[in-house]
Write a protein that holds these residues in place. Structure first.
Motif, PDB file in Angstrom:
ATOM      1  N   ALA A 101       0.722  -1.281   0.072  1.00  0.00           N
ATOM      2  CA  ALA A 101      -0.015  -0.153   0.201  1.00  0.00           C
ATOM      3  C   ALA A 101       0.950   1.111   0.178  1.00  0.00           C
ATOM      4  CB  ALA A 101      -0.842  -0.260   1.281  1.00  0.00           C
ATOM      5  N   LEU A 102       0.478   2.186  -0.700  1.00  0.00           N
ATOM      6  CA  LEU A 102       1.059   3.476  -0.770  1.00  0.00           C
ATOM      7  C   LEU A 102       0.267   4.724  -0.344  1.00  0.00           C
ATOM      8  CD1 LEU A 102       2.942   3.395  -4.308  1.00  0.00           C
ATOM      9  CD2 LEU A 102       3.943   2.777  -2.033  1.00  0.00           C
ATOM     10  N   ILE A 103       0.675   5.493   0.553  1.00  0.00           N
ATOM     11  CA  ILE A 103      -0.354   6.507   1.198  1.00  0.00           C
ATOM     12  C   ILE A 103       0.645   7.804   0.779  1.00  0.00           C
ATOM     13  CG2 ILE A 103      -0.866   7.550   3.309  1.00  0.00           C
ATOM     14  CD1 ILE A 103      -0.665   4.615   4.756  1.00  0.00           C
ATOM     15  N   GLY A 104      -0.430   8.690   0.334  1.00  0.00           N
ATOM     16  CA  GLY A 104       0.194  10.044  -0.026  1.00  0.00           C
ATOM     17  C   GLY A 104       0.156  10.337  -1.437  1.00  0.00           C
ATOM     18  N   HIS A 105       0.605  11.630  -1.756  1.00  0.00           N
ATOM     19  CA  HIS A 105       0.464  12.017  -3.046  1.00  0.00           C
ATOM     20  C   HIS A 105       1.752  12.983  -3.319  1.00  0.00           C
ATOM     21  CE1 HIS A 105      -1.010  15.942  -1.846  1.00  0.00           C
ATOM     22  NE2 HIS A 105      -1.944  15.012  -1.142  1.00  0.00           N
ATOM     23  N   GLY A 106       2.297  13.307  -4.499  1.00  0.00           N
ATOM     24  CA  GLY A 106       3.352  14.203  -4.707  1.00  0.00           C
ATOM     25  C   GLY A 106       4.124  13.235  -5.894  1.00  0.00           C
ATOM     26  N   ALA A 107       5.275  14.031  -6.407  1.00  0.00           N
ATOM     27  CA  ALA A 107       5.980  13.398  -7.271  1.00  0.00           C
ATOM     28  C   ALA A 107       6.759  12.079  -6.802  1.00  0.00           C
ATOM     29  CB  ALA A 107       7.236  14.376  -7.861  1.00  0.00           C
ATOM     30  N   PRO A 108       7.624  11.947  -5.736  1.00  0.00           N
ATOM     31  CA  PRO A 108       8.275  10.775  -5.157  1.00  0.00           C
ATOM     32  C   PRO A 108       7.189   9.769  -5.080  1.00  0.00           C
ATOM     33  CG  PRO A 108       9.032  12.682  -4.109  1.00  0.00           C
ATOM     34  CD  PRO A 108       7.730  13.103  -4.784  1.00  0.00           C
ATOM     35  N   ALA A 111       6.160   8.427  -8.740  1.00  0.00           N
ATOM     36  CA  ALA A 111       7.528   7.759  -9.224  1.00  0.00           C
ATOM     37  C   ALA A 111       7.600   6.390  -8.737  1.00  0.00           C
ATOM     38  CB  ALA A 111       8.807   8.635  -9.052  1.00  0.00           C
ATOM     39  N   LEU A 112       7.612   6.238  -7.635  1.00  0.00           N
ATOM     40  CA  LEU A 112       7.688   5.037  -6.606  1.00  0.00           C
ATOM     41  C   LEU A 112       6.525   4.169  -7.181  1.00  0.00           C
ATOM     42  CD1 LEU A 112       8.937   3.402  -4.568  1.00  0.00           C
ATOM     43  CD2 LEU A 112       7.282   4.383  -2.857  1.00  0.00           C
ATOM     44  N   ALA A 113       5.315   4.593  -7.499  1.00  0.00           N
ATOM     45  CA  ALA A 113       4.353   3.836  -7.928  1.00  0.00           C
ATOM     46  C   ALA A 113       4.550   3.387  -9.222  1.00  0.00           C
ATOM     47  CB  ALA A 113       2.903   4.357  -7.879  1.00  0.00           C
ATOM     48  N   ASP A 114       4.957   4.140 -10.231  1.00  0.00           N
ATOM     49  CA  ASP A 114       5.315   3.844 -11.467  1.00  0.00           C
ATOM     50  C   ASP A 114       6.441   2.669 -11.536  1.00  0.00           C
ATOM     51  OD1 ASP A 114       3.598   5.402 -12.816  1.00  0.00           O
ATOM     52  OD2 ASP A 114       5.036   7.145 -12.969  1.00  0.00           O
ATOM     53  N   GLY A 120       5.689  -5.160 -11.760  1.00  0.00           N
ATOM     54  CA  GLY A 120       4.735  -6.174 -11.668  1.00  0.00           C
ATOM     55  C   GLY A 120       4.139  -6.141 -10.392  1.00  0.00           C
ATOM     56  N   LEU A 121       4.123  -5.140  -9.624  1.00  0.00           N
ATOM     57  CA  LEU A 121       3.630  -4.922  -8.442  1.00  0.00           C
ATOM     58  C   LEU A 121       2.486  -3.808  -8.482  1.00  0.00           C
ATOM     59  CD1 LEU A 121       6.531  -5.957  -7.527  1.00  0.00           C
ATOM     60  CD2 LEU A 121       5.713  -5.015  -5.448  1.00  0.00           C
ATOM     61  N   SER A 122       1.256  -4.102  -8.357  1.00  0.00           N
ATOM     62  CA  SER A 122       0.155  -3.198  -8.434  1.00  0.00           C
ATOM     63  C   SER A 122      -0.318  -2.677  -6.878  1.00  0.00           C
ATOM     64  CB  SER A 122      -1.127  -3.906  -9.113  1.00  0.00           C
ATOM     65  OG  SER A 122      -0.954  -4.099 -10.450  1.00  0.00           O
ATOM     66  N   ALA A 123       0.604  -1.727  -6.430  1.00  0.00           N
ATOM     67  CA  ALA A 123       0.607  -1.090  -5.216  1.00  0.00           C
ATOM     68  C   ALA A 123      -1.049  -0.423  -5.254  1.00  0.00           C
ATOM     69  CB  ALA A 123       1.583  -0.456  -4.756  1.00  0.00           C
ATOM     70  N   LEU A 233      15.018  10.763  -3.346  1.00  0.00           N
ATOM     71  CA  LEU A 233      14.121  10.531  -2.455  1.00  0.00           C
ATOM     72  C   LEU A 233      13.480   9.125  -2.774  1.00  0.00           C
ATOM     73  CD1 LEU A 233      13.000  11.165   0.592  1.00  0.00           C
ATOM     74  CD2 LEU A 233      11.297  12.506  -0.631  1.00  0.00           C
ATOM     75  N   THR A 234      13.045   8.998  -4.053  1.00  0.00           N
ATOM     76  CA  THR A 234      12.426   7.586  -4.387  1.00  0.00           C
ATOM     77  C   THR A 234      13.447   6.699  -4.640  1.00  0.00           C
ATOM     78  OG1 THR A 234      10.838   8.922  -5.865  1.00  0.00           O
ATOM     79  CG2 THR A 234      11.060   6.892  -6.391  1.00  0.00           C
TER      80      THR A 234
END
Length: 290
Positions: A101-108, A111-114, A120-123, A233-234
């Motif tokens: 799970a990813l919490i938050g928003h913003g460029a880092p 980029a982490l989600a991408d 192959g991880l659909s966070a 940071l990413t």
């Protein structure tokens, strides 16, 4: 193998086949390993590239059915490379640890989600800590706060390690970026413990505390983070997350190390942070006024 061999991508994979003019060959896997091809079929070049064999230095399609044999060989080669790449992907991030799970928003965090998606991880993404379902058995939760205000509720997530969930936090204060030690057990520092350790180490703890509290209460949107700071940071978040996913020996160090990047000066540093027991309550002490 002679010099200047034909290099052709193995379809559907990240591997390259190298076919020499003398009919010998090798394959470079996506992980950079070189493997010798055993008796490559004469029609392999055509099967991999679609180019006429004679243009690529091959013997051409002959009575022995080399072109047909080349297609079959290419098919087996692609299947073998795909299987090896699937094994590599499992080593990179085991399937049993992909409920992220990813919490938050913003460029880092974008980029982490991408990056995770590319692996192959659909966070699953959530805007803030309050949106994270409490009954979901996450393997790893990563939080990113673009401002002190967005760290609200992180203290409630400090109980995640008690339920077997790893908890990784990254945030920035202005253009100063931090990645907390990853918490994988109750022995690891919590978000509040890291904050208090930072205050204790600061030459101006009162001013730092006042700024944090003021920034947390301010509705003002932060200035955009620079591409360099976002990348660093990413990268740190991915490095720590990979160490956790792979159960790497380096994980132990990341459990007690605060990462810091000061964008204004380009200074990168690490600072040891350890968990500590909460002070005992004093019997009969008067309640502190709120």
């Amino acid at each position: 193998m002679t010099t200047d061999p034909l290099i052709a991508r193995v379809p559907g994979t990240g591997a390259d086949a190298l076919v020499g003019h003398d009919g010998t060959g090798a394959v470079r896997t996506s992980s950079g390993r070189f493997l010798r091809l055993q008796n490559p079929a004469p029609g392999l070049v055509r099967a991999l590239t679609g180019a006429p064999e004679e243009d690529a230095g091959g013997a051409g399609e002959g009575e022995d059915g080399g072109d047909t044999g080349g297609a079959a060989y290419a098919h087996r080669l692609a299947a073998e490379m795909a299987s090896r790449e699937a094994d590599d992907a499992e080593r990179r991030w085991p399937a049993e640890r992909r409920n992220v799970a990813l919490i938050g928003h913003g460029a880092p965090v974008d980029a982490l989600a991408d990056a995770l998606d590319g692996w192959g991880l659909s966070a699953t993404r959530f805007p803030d800590a309050a949106d994270l379902p409490a009954d979901q058995g996450w393997d790893l939760v990563i939080g990113y706060a673009d401002s002190p205000r967005e760290r609200a509720g992180w203290d409630t997530l400090d109980t995640l390690p008690e339920r077997g969930t790893a908890w990784l936090r990254a945030y920035r204060e202005g253009t100063v970026c931090f990645v907390d030690p990853i918490a994988v057990s109750t022995d690891d520092p919590t978000a509040e413990q890291v904050r208090r350790r930072r205050l204790a180490a600061s030459p101006v703890p009162g001013e730092l505390d006042a700024w944090q509290r003021g920034a947390a209460a301010s509705p003002r949107a932060p200035e955009p983070l620079s591409p360099a700071a976002s990348t660093l940071l990413t990268g740190r978040m991915l490095t720590v997350a990979l160490a956790w996913a792979q159960r790497s020996d380096t994980l132990e160090g990341y459990r007690s190390m605060l990462f810091m990047f000061v964008a204004a000066t380009g200074a990168l540093s690490e600072h040891p942070v350890l968990a500590y027991d909460a002070p005992s309550a004093i019997a009969g002490a008067a309640a502190h006024p709120s």
